[in-house]
Design a protein around this motif. Structure first.
Motif, mmCIF file in Angstrom:
data_model
loop_
_atom_site.group_PDB
_atom_site.id
_atom_site.type_symbol
_atom_site.label_atom_id
_atom_site.label_comp_id
_atom_site.label_asym_id
_atom_site.label_seq_id
_atom_site.Cartn_x
_atom_site.Cartn_y
_atom_site.Cartn_z
ATOM 1 N N LYS A 137 -4.429 45.192 -6.384
ATOM 2 C CA LYS A 137 -3.826 44.899 -5.087
ATOM 3 C C LYS A 137 -3.837 46.141 -4.197
ATOM 4 N N SER B 227 -10.064 44.455 1.079
ATOM 5 C CA SER B 227 -9.010 43.456 0.887
ATOM 6 C C SER B 227 -7.672 44.068 1.291
ATOM 7 N N SER C 215 -3.720 43.010 0.144
ATOM 8 C CA SER C 215 -2.767 42.109 -0.517
ATOM 9 C C SER C 215 -1.378 42.183 0.093
ATOM 10 N N THR D 145 -7.705 37.558 1.412
ATOM 11 C CA THR D 145 -7.234 38.131 0.151
ATOM 12 C C THR D 145 -6.285 37.154 -0.547
ATOM 13 N N ASP E 80 -3.308 35.437 -2.448
ATOM 14 C CA ASP E 80 -1.891 35.751 -2.665
ATOM 15 C C ASP E 80 -1.435 36.961 -1.844
ATOM 16 N N SER E 81 -1.926 37.075 -0.629
ATOM 17 C CA SER E 81 -1.531 38.196 0.234
ATOM 18 C C SER E 81 -0.199 37.912 0.916
ATOM 19 N N SER F 207 -1.666 32.707 2.453
ATOM 20 C CA SER F 207 -0.965 33.975 2.686
ATOM 21 C C SER F 207 0.482 33.680 3.070
#
Length: 306
Positions: free
Chosen positions: A16, A94, A96, A141, A143-144, A202
């Motif tokens: 992450k 990315s 997170s 990304t 589960d951001s 997200s």
């Protein structure tokens, strides 16, 4: 919701990438440290690069293998916000966690480089622009999360956002601060609505740290009133580490759904363990939030592209 949550409950964050604005000191530093300790790649977004590098050295002293970086960000200058976003995108693929933490609290009256009342411009508009410029990375990304930091000073205020965008409007420093933080809270709620309505996974979460012993009250002011208030806040508040827990909970707790408001569960929200609060749901006015979004896009020149 777990009771007694602390940073020991953070899981493995390997892979992450996290941005923490104001990550070099106080609550921001403790947030950055905890994320790095759990193997996240952490970018300290700071105005003072020397202090940023000192913070990195401090983190690596206790956590030698920490993957921590420093990038320059001045939230009071929209051009700096754009430059930060561009540099970040050149170096990382990315995002997170975007922790919108940095801020000023009740400084002597001044304006940002773009002509906004400083607290509203730095605490809210700078973070609004930053989030919009990084939105494409956030969305792609898995589960951001975007975490926006509010304040006890915003509780029970009625929104007057339009009045705080220019330098001509007269207000007390405390009221300006409260409005800037209320705007951050409204933004978090509105962002979650817009993400969910487009079936984007997200999440956007608001939180407040209670009162920290390192609180920024009146930073830069040497008046007797400011000095006495700072001293009293240190007596009743909690450590910067404990004050960071609501931020860390919002950023990492698996039960988070998006749209929550997280804060200390103790008396008057001054200190305690992270808990979900209903206050923002009770205080929220949908059309005001939508109008704030439109106004913010106009003022910053940043349009969110979902």
């Amino acid at each position: 919701m777990p009771r007694g949550w602390t940073k020991r409950d953070i899981g493995d964050l390997t892979g992450k990438v996290a941005i923490v604005t104001g990550g070099n000191s106080g609550i921001g530093f403790e947030t950055s440290l905890a994320l790095a300790e759990n193997f996240a790649t952490v970018i300290l977004a700071v105005r003072n690069m020397n202090k940023g590098h000192e913070a990195v050295d401090k983190i690596k002293k206790g956590c030698p293998n920490a993957d921590v970086h420093v990038l320059k960000l001045d939230l009071g200058d929209l051009e700096s916000v754009k430059e930060f976003a561009a540099e970040f995108k050149m170096r990382f693929r990315s995002l997170s966690l975007l922790i919108n933490n940095a801020g000023v609290m009740m400084p002597p009256r001044k304006e940002t480089k773009d002509g906004f009342e400083a607290q509203f411009g730095i605490n809210f508009l700078g973070h609004f622009a930053l989030t919009g410029l990084l939105l494409d990375l956030i969305i792609k990304t898995p589960d951001s999360r975007v975490v926006s930091v509010g304040s006890l000073a915003a509780h029970n205020l009625k929104p007057e956002f339009g009045k705080f965008t220019g330098k001509k409007y007269k207000s007390t420093e405390l009221k300006s601060y409260g409005q800037s933080k209320l705007a951050c809270m409204y933004f978090a709620k509105e962002l979650q609505y817009r993400l969910r309505s487009r079936n984007i996974d997200s999440k956007s979460i608001a939180c407040h740290p209670g009162i920290a012993q390192t609180y920024l009250f009146g930073k830069g002011s040497r008046s007797l009133k400011a000095r006495l208030t700072r001293a009293s806040l240190k007596m009743i508040g909690q450590s910067a580490e404990a004050a960071a827990y609501p931020i860390l909970y919002a950023a990492t707790e698996h039960s988070i759904r998006g749209g929550e408001y997280i804060g200390p569960d103790g008396r008057k929200g001054i200190k305690g363990f992270p808990a979900e609060l209903e206050l923002l749901n009770e205080q929220f006015v949908e059309n005001v939030s939508s109008n704030l979004w439109t106004l913010s896009e106009e003022l910053t020149g940043v349009t969110f592209k979902f």
